[in-house]
Write a protein that holds these residues in place. Structure first.
Motif: not given
Length: 201
Positions: A15-23, A88-97
């Motif tokens: 998995f890439d991280c930014d934009g893939t796991i983490a939105d 970072l407190p605003q960070l969410t995961a990409v639900p589809e991943v």
């Protein structure tokens, strides 16, 4: 919206991280705009997404070359990263991943393959409570050639002990998809934030 995975029995997910796991791309862009703005450097959003997968240092160096600027790379990199950490407190995961991480966790090994620094990736995954899901992380500084070179993907496969053709790569950036293909790996493209927003309407 669901991600359509290619056919096959995969033995590892990369998995890439930014934009893939983490939105995180919208948050990174806010940090970039502020950090570069302090040096009078504009950064178009389309260019930001086109350069997805490049390291922070590489982006600053390239902007210096293209714009005839002399921004201190290490200083601007540190400033940009600290601005991102503030968000970072605003960070969410990409639900589809996240759905695929939860479905396969414990069944096959996972790796992170990122152009971001290890500190940034660790901070993002920790904020999402996902850090313990990954056997290994290959981040900026771990490899000589960044995406679209296949090195980062081949290194992750080697660390996991899985053949490249048995790995599936999750990527949001074209440079990453190109790198995965060059490594002989199947890949699935994660839609960009605005594409996911349109799909939800």
């Amino acid at each position: 919206m669901k991600l359509k995975l290619p056919e096959g029995q995969f033995k590892a997910y990369l998995f890439d991280c930014d934009g893939t796991i983490a939105d995180s791309m919208p948050l990174h862009y806010i940090a970039w705009k502020k950090a570069l703005g302090e040096w009078g450097c504009d950064f178009d959003e389309d260019l930001f997404y086109a350069w997805g997968g490049l390291s922070v240092a590489k982006i600053i160096s390239t902007l210096n070359e293209q714009r005839g600027l002399n921004m201190p790379v290490a200083e601007v990199e540190h400033r940009k990263e600290s601005l991102y950490y503030d968000l970072l407190p605003q960070l969410t995961a990409v639900p589809e991943v996240l759905e695929h991480i939860e479905a396969q966790y414990g069944r096959i090994p996972f790796a992170v393959v990122s152009g971001s620094t290890r500190e940034s990736v660790t901070a993002s995954l920790a904020a999402l409570h996902l850090l313990d899901r990954f056997e290994t992380m290959v981040c900026a500084g771990d490899y000589k050639k960044g995406k679209p070179d296949p090195e980062i993907f081949l290194l992750a496969a080697e660390r996991l002990g899985v053949a490249p053709q048995d790995c599936l790569v999750f990527e949001d950036a074209e440079l990453g998809i190109q790198g995965a293909t060059a490594a002989g790996m199947a890949s699935v493209r994660v839609p960009l934030p605005h594409e996911r927003a349109v799909a939800l309407k």
